[in-house]
Design a protein around this motif. Structure first.
Motif, PDB file in Angstrom:
ATOM      1  N   GLY A  28      27.370  33.160  44.533  1.00 20.48           N
ATOM      2  CA  GLY A  28      28.001  32.826  45.805  1.00 20.48           C
ATOM      3  C   GLY A  28      29.433  33.311  45.943  1.00 20.48           C
ATOM      4  N   HIS A  29      30.029  33.721  44.845  1.00 22.83           N
ATOM      5  CA  HIS A  29      31.386  34.278  44.920  1.00 22.83           C
ATOM      6  C   HIS A  29      31.300  35.713  45.416  1.00 22.83           C
ATOM      7  N   THR A  30      32.037  35.985  46.489  1.00 23.26           N
ATOM      8  CA  THR A  30      31.942  37.325  47.077  1.00 23.26           C
ATOM      9  C   THR A  30      32.970  38.292  46.494  1.00 23.26           C
ATOM     10  N   ALA A  31      34.020  37.765  45.918  1.00 27.99           N
ATOM     11  CA  ALA A  31      35.081  38.633  45.388  1.00 27.99           C
ATOM     12  C   ALA A  31      34.990  38.705  43.874  1.00 27.99           C
ATOM     13  N   LEU A  32      35.185  39.906  43.345  1.00 24.67           N
ATOM     14  CA  LEU A  32      35.104  40.136  41.899  1.00 24.67           C
ATOM     15  C   LEU A  32      36.239  41.043  41.492  1.00 24.67           C
ATOM     16  N   TYR A  33      36.849  40.739  40.329  1.00 25.10           N
ATOM     17  CA  TYR A  33      38.034  41.460  39.852  1.00 25.10           C
ATOM     18  C   TYR A  33      37.850  41.844  38.389  1.00 25.10           C
ATOM     19  N   TRP A  34      38.422  42.969  38.042  1.00 25.02           N
ATOM     20  CA  TRP A  34      38.537  43.341  36.634  1.00 25.02           C
ATOM     21  C   TRP A  34      40.026  43.467  36.284  1.00 25.02           C
ATOM     22  N   TYR A  35      40.382  42.898  35.140  1.00 23.43           N
ATOM     23  CA  TYR A  35      41.736  43.007  34.610  1.00 23.43           C
ATOM     24  C   TYR A  35      41.647  43.472  33.160  1.00 23.43           C
ATOM     25  N   ARG A  36      42.719  44.072  32.705  1.00 29.20           N
ATOM     26  CA  ARG A  36      42.813  44.501  31.308  1.00 29.20           C
ATOM     27  C   ARG A  36      43.986  43.789  30.663  1.00 29.20           C
ATOM     28  N   GLN A  37      43.745  43.279  29.466  1.00 35.83           N
ATOM     29  CA  GLN A  37      44.793  42.574  28.725  1.00 35.83           C
ATOM     30  C   GLN A  37      45.006  43.291  27.401  1.00 35.83           C
ATOM     31  N   SER A  38      46.094  44.015  27.316  1.00 33.40           N
ATOM     32  CA  SER A  38      46.428  44.707  26.073  1.00 33.40           C
ATOM     33  C   SER A  38      47.297  43.812  25.214  1.00 33.40           C
ATOM     34  N   LEU A  39      47.335  44.099  23.921  1.00 35.68           N
ATOM     35  CA  LEU A  39      48.070  43.263  22.969  1.00 35.68           C
ATOM     36  C   LEU A  39      49.531  43.143  23.391  1.00 35.68           C
ATOM     37  N   GLY A  40      49.994  41.904  23.505  1.00 36.49           N
ATOM     38  CA  GLY A  40      51.393  41.661  23.844  1.00 36.49           C
ATOM     39  C   GLY A  40      51.747  41.883  25.296  1.00 36.49           C
ATOM     40  N   GLN A  41      50.756  42.162  26.094  1.00 39.06           N
ATOM     41  CA  GLN A  41      50.998  42.413  27.518  1.00 39.06           C
ATOM     42  C   GLN A  41      50.337  41.337  28.354  1.00 39.06           C
ATOM     43  N   GLY A  42      50.739  41.263  29.571  1.00 43.10           N
ATOM     44  CA  GLY A  42      50.063  40.381  30.517  1.00 43.10           C
ATOM     45  C   GLY A  42      48.779  41.033  30.971  1.00 43.10           C
ATOM     46  N   LEU A  43      48.252  40.539  32.046  1.00 45.22           N
ATOM     47  CA  LEU A  43      47.017  41.080  32.577  1.00 45.22           C
ATOM     48  C   LEU A  43      47.322  42.152  33.612  1.00 45.22           C
ATOM     49  N   GLU A  44      46.628  43.251  33.487  1.00 45.09           N
ATOM     50  CA  GLU A  44      46.832  44.401  34.358  1.00 45.09           C
ATOM     51  C   GLU A  44      45.622  44.544  35.278  1.00 45.09           C
ATOM     52  N   PHE A  45      45.870  44.542  36.577  1.00 40.80           N
ATOM     53  CA  PHE A  45      44.799  44.670  37.567  1.00 40.80           C
ATOM     54  C   PHE A  45      44.142  46.043  37.465  1.00 40.80           C
ATOM     55  N   LEU A  46      42.813  46.058  37.496  1.00 41.78           N
ATOM     56  CA  LEU A  46      42.084  47.320  37.462  1.00 41.78           C
ATOM     57  C   LEU A  46      41.398  47.618  38.787  1.00 41.78           C
ATOM     58  N   ILE A  47      40.524  46.695  39.229  1.00 42.53           N
ATOM     59  CA  ILE A  47      39.705  46.979  40.405  1.00 42.53           C
ATOM     60  C   ILE A  47      39.249  45.678  41.031  1.00 42.53           C
ATOM     61  N   TYR A  48      38.994  45.734  42.343  1.00 37.14           N
ATOM     62  CA  TYR A  48      38.603  44.559  43.118  1.00 37.14           C
ATOM     63  C   TYR A  48      37.453  44.923  44.029  1.00 37.14           C
ATOM     64  N   PHE A  49      36.439  44.056  44.064  1.00 35.29           N
ATOM     65  CA  PHE A  49      35.304  44.198  44.961  1.00 35.29           C
ATOM     66  C   PHE A  49      35.251  42.985  45.888  1.00 35.29           C
ATOM     67  N   GLN A  50      34.978  43.248  47.173  1.00 36.55           N
ATOM     68  CA  GLN A  50      34.787  42.159  48.109  1.00 36.55           C
ATOM     69  C   GLN A  50      33.547  42.473  48.932  1.00 36.55           C
ATOM     70  N   GLY A  51      32.494  41.716  48.697  1.00 33.36           N
ATOM     71  CA  GLY A  51      31.267  41.892  49.441  1.00 33.36           C
ATOM     72  C   GLY A  51      30.794  43.327  49.395  1.00 33.36           C
ATOM     73  N   ASN A  52      30.502  43.870  50.571  1.00 34.55           N
ATOM     74  CA  ASN A  52      30.024  45.246  50.670  1.00 34.55           C
ATOM     75  C   ASN A  52      31.130  46.231  51.043  1.00 34.55           C
ATOM     76  N   SER A  53      32.375  45.743  51.047  1.00 38.56           N
ATOM     77  CA  SER A  53      33.488  46.618  51.405  1.00 38.56           C
ATOM     78  C   SER A  53      33.792  47.597  50.285  1.00 38.56           C
ATOM     79  N   ALA A  54      34.477  48.681  50.636  1.00 38.18           N
ATOM     80  CA  ALA A  54      34.899  49.644  49.626  1.00 38.18           C
ATOM     81  C   ALA A  54      35.849  48.956  48.649  1.00 38.18           C
ATOM     82  N   PRO A  55      35.678  49.183  47.368  1.00 38.55           N
ATOM     83  CA  PRO A  55      36.527  48.503  46.383  1.00 38.55           C
ATOM     84  C   PRO A  55      37.950  49.034  46.378  1.00 38.55           C
ATOM     85  N   ASP A  56      38.858  48.208  45.921  1.00 33.17           N
ATOM     86  CA  ASP A  56      40.242  48.626  45.684  1.00 33.17           C
ATOM     87  C   ASP A  56      40.328  49.099  44.245  1.00 33.17           C
TER      88      ASP A  56
END
Lengths: 115, 116
Positions: A28-56
């Motif tokens: 039921g969640h329409t939004a999906l995100y991927w993040y990358r967490q490298s050692l000693g770093q915060g989380l880095e945004f990779l990509i975002y999906f929302q429904g059938n829209s073109a991803p960011d």
């Protein structure tokens, strides 16, 4: 499902090989995100999906990285010709909609080690 | 672009005591949301507390509370009566409100250790 499920939990791969990481968001969640967490770093945004829209895709670090989301549900993050600097924890998250005003629900991540 | 800074890479506290984790952020936005996430060794990020910038009242969730100073762009987390299970990485995060507001911008985290 009850939570965000990611597989595999850990992945060791040889430099130059391709890998696929899977994310199964909360039903039921329409939004999906991927993040990358490298050692000693915060989380880095990779990509975002929302429904059938073109991803960011604005956060993907190189053209070796790609992702797809089939049927608005399961997502796969693919890294081609892996490099040692790709070693990190890859976290997937989902939210009920694109506003994400209450934050995301995260999975437990995939720890990728490139040797 | 927004930035989030956590100036304390590591902190420790004795069980049952109180500890405060610092977070500052930089933004030109007026409407936004701030979050604290906890990441235990299991790696799963767990939402601890959330603050809406337009609300002056500080958010509270049981033993967790924040000190939100909008003018100073500061958002600290206070953990009272610390428990061993609070040992984790804590991340401060920012999300702007409106438009493409889905991205969370994270700080680099603070590793909190609660000692018995």
């Amino acid at each position: 499902g009850a939570g965000v499920s990611q597989s595999p939990s850990n992945k060791v791969t040889e430099k130059g090989k391709d890998v696929e990481l899977r994310c199964d968001p909360i039903s039921g969640h329409t939004a999906l995100y991927w993040y990358r967490q490298s050692l000693g770093q915060g989380l880095e945004f990779l990509i975002y999906f929302q429904g059938n829209s073109a991803p960011d895709k604005s956060g993907l670090p190189s053209d070796r990285f790609s992702a797809e989301r089939t049927g608005g549900s399961v997502s796969t993050l693919t890294i081609q010709r892996t490099q040692q600097e790709d070693s990190a924890v890859y976290l997937c998250a989902s939210s009920l909609d694109s506003s994400a005003l209450y934050g995301y629900t995260f999975g437990s991540g995939t720890r990728l080690t490139v040797v | 672009a927004q930035t989030v800074t956590q100036s304390q890479p590591e902190m420790s506290v004795q069980e049952a005591e109180t500890v405060t984790l610092s977070c500052t952020y930089d933004t030109s936005e007026n409407n936004y949301y701030l979050f604290w996430y906890k990441q235990p060794p299991s790696r799963q990020m767990i939402l601890v507390i959330r603050q809406e910038a337009y609300k002056q009242q500080n958010a509270t969730e049981n033993r967790f509370s924040v000190n939100f100073q909008k003018a100073a762009k500061s958002f600290s987390l206070k953990i009272s009566d610390s428990q061993l299970g609070d040992t984790a990485m804590y991340f401060c995060a920012f999300m702007k409100h409106g438009g493409s507001n889905y991205k969370l911008t994270f700080g680099k985290g603070t590793l909190l250790t609660v000692n018995p």
